[in-house]
Motif scaffolding. Structure first.
Motif, PDB file in Angstrom:
ATOM      1  N   VAL A 134     138.699   2.151-126.866  1.00 33.81           N
ATOM      2  CA  VAL A 134     137.582   3.090-126.759  1.00 33.81           C
ATOM      3  C   VAL A 134     138.108   4.514-126.574  1.00 33.81           C
ATOM      4  O   VAL A 134     137.612   5.461-127.183  1.00 33.81           O
ATOM      5  CB  VAL A 134     136.656   2.694-125.592  1.00 33.81           C
ATOM      6  CG1 VAL A 134     135.513   3.694-125.436  1.00 33.81           C
ATOM      7  CG2 VAL A 134     136.108   1.287-125.790  1.00 33.81           C
ATOM      8  N   MET A 185     132.565   1.224-127.738  1.00 32.35           N
ATOM      9  CA  MET A 185     132.309   0.624-126.429  1.00 32.35           C
ATOM     10  C   MET A 185     131.408  -0.599-126.558  1.00 32.35           C
ATOM     11  O   MET A 185     131.657  -1.639-125.926  1.00 32.35           O
ATOM     12  CB  MET A 185     131.665   1.648-125.497  1.00 32.35           C
ATOM     13  CG  MET A 185     131.463   1.167-124.067  1.00 32.35           C
ATOM     14  SD  MET A 185     132.971   1.241-123.067  1.00 32.35           S
ATOM     15  CE  MET A 185     132.979   2.981-122.577  1.00 32.35           C
ATOM     16  N   SER A 222     128.962   3.985-121.575  1.00 32.25           N
ATOM     17  CA  SER A 222     129.602   4.994-122.408  1.00 32.25           C
ATOM     18  C   SER A 222     128.960   6.366-122.223  1.00 32.25           C
ATOM     19  O   SER A 222     129.660   7.381-122.127  1.00 32.25           O
ATOM     20  CB  SER A 222     129.523   4.577-123.886  1.00 32.25           C
ATOM     21  OG  SER A 222     130.281   5.445-124.686  1.00 32.25           O
TER      22      SER A 222
END
Length: 327
Positions: free
Chosen positions: A259, A279, A297
């Motif tokens: 990520v 994510m 996120s």
């Protein structure tokens, strides 16, 4: 209008086009995600955030920033320059602020180069220290991904993601080797490229060797970079715990580095949109719903943005006064 003015105008036009493209990518991806998944679930998660976990995340992020300043200072020292920790920390925070509010991370890097140059460092060394710091950060991320790849192979069922990780692990060392010996390779292009370009790139290669091949400094900066990435994973883990998500350290140490990698790819505005999509994909492998992953996120993105605001305050206070750079 002379040729230099025309070239500058074209450069500004391309910069605007690139900025608009990144904004469009971010908005497009966010629109797709928020219209595909249940936004209410994300909002409910965010509303239930435990502030004590947020405090812990802030402490971890502060440690991350300080360690980043120490790492950059070591690089500068290896290049024969001097920068106290306090000014290094201030410049790094200012750079972080511009990384968040400008479409490209290059804005923050340019600010770091400028502030270091204003303190009396040679321009070439200022550029070299920031570029090497960037490379070292990627090397630290690749070390973390490599060390957790056996776990990732079992945990990530998406072959596309695994292939992307393998490509990243192959590209980073190749790029690092090219950087270290770039001055030797440029000899082949001495009749094509301008001498100024060859001198600048050759100086960058020599600076990279002075840092990364130095027995005293090379291993230290790589360890600092690896520790930085682990701290960043722990920041995300603390935020996940604050949202009440079933977050385990060994899951996140495997799933969050991809990520982070996605968020630094210069395709979107400060990683927005791309980070959220990755994510959702990564946390979905351990049963975390898309709505919860989106909430995490978005919270992480807002947290980093808020944490970078002191850099904007420092920049506004110090302005362009040379006196503030000489302390």
């Amino acid at each position: 209008m002379d040729k230099s003015a025309v070239a500058d105008a074209r450069k500004r036009t391309w910069h605007r086009i690139a900025a608009l493209f990144k904004i469009a990518v971010s908005l497009g991806l966010l629109w797709i995600l928020f219209t595909t998944y249940d936004v209410r679930e994300s909002i409910e998660r965010l509303a239930g955030l435990d502030p004590w976990w947020l405090v812990l995340a802030s402490g971890l992020f502060l440690a991350l920033i300080i360690l980043g300043a120490v790492r950059w200072r070591i690089i500068i020292t290896a290049l024969g320059e001097s920068l106290p920790l306090g000014p290094a920390l201030g410049i790094l925070v200012i750079g972080s602020f511009f990384n968040q509010v400008l479409p490209s991370n290059l804005g923050g890097d340019a600010m770091r180069i400028w502030r270091l140059y204003r303190r009396g460092s040679a321009l070439g060394r200022a550029v070299g220290s920031v570029m090497i710091d960037r490379v070292v950060a990627l090397a630290g991320l690749s070390l973390l991904v490599l060390s957790t790849l056996p776990l990732a192979a079992d945990q990530i069922g998406n072959n596309v993601l695994l292939v992307a990780l393998w490509i990243f692990l192959a590209v980073v060392p190749v790029g690092l080797a090219i950087l270290l010996w770039l001055d030797q390779a440029l000899i082949l292009f001495s009749r094509i490229l301008p001498g100024r370009v060859i001198d600048s790139l050759g100086g960058l290669a020599r600076d990279a060797r002075a840092v990364l091949l130095n027995r005293r400094y090379g291993v230290v900066v790589l360890v600092c970079a690896l520790a930085n990435q682990v701290l960043l994973v722990m920041v995300v883990l603390a935020l996940a715990r604050g949202l009440g998500l079933p977050a385990a350290f060994w899951d996140f140490i495997v799933l969050i580095p991809p990520v982070i990698l996605a968020s630094v790819i210069p395709l979107s505005f400060a990683g927005w949109g791309v980070r959220e999509a990755v994510m959702v994909a990564m946390l979905g492998t351990i049963g975390i719903s898309a709505g919860d992953a989106l909430a995490l996120s978005v919270l992480f993105g807002l947290f980093v943005l808020a944490a970078s605001l002191p850099g904007g305050v420092i920049w506004l206070i110090t302005g362009n006064r040379l006196r503030s750079e000489s302390g």
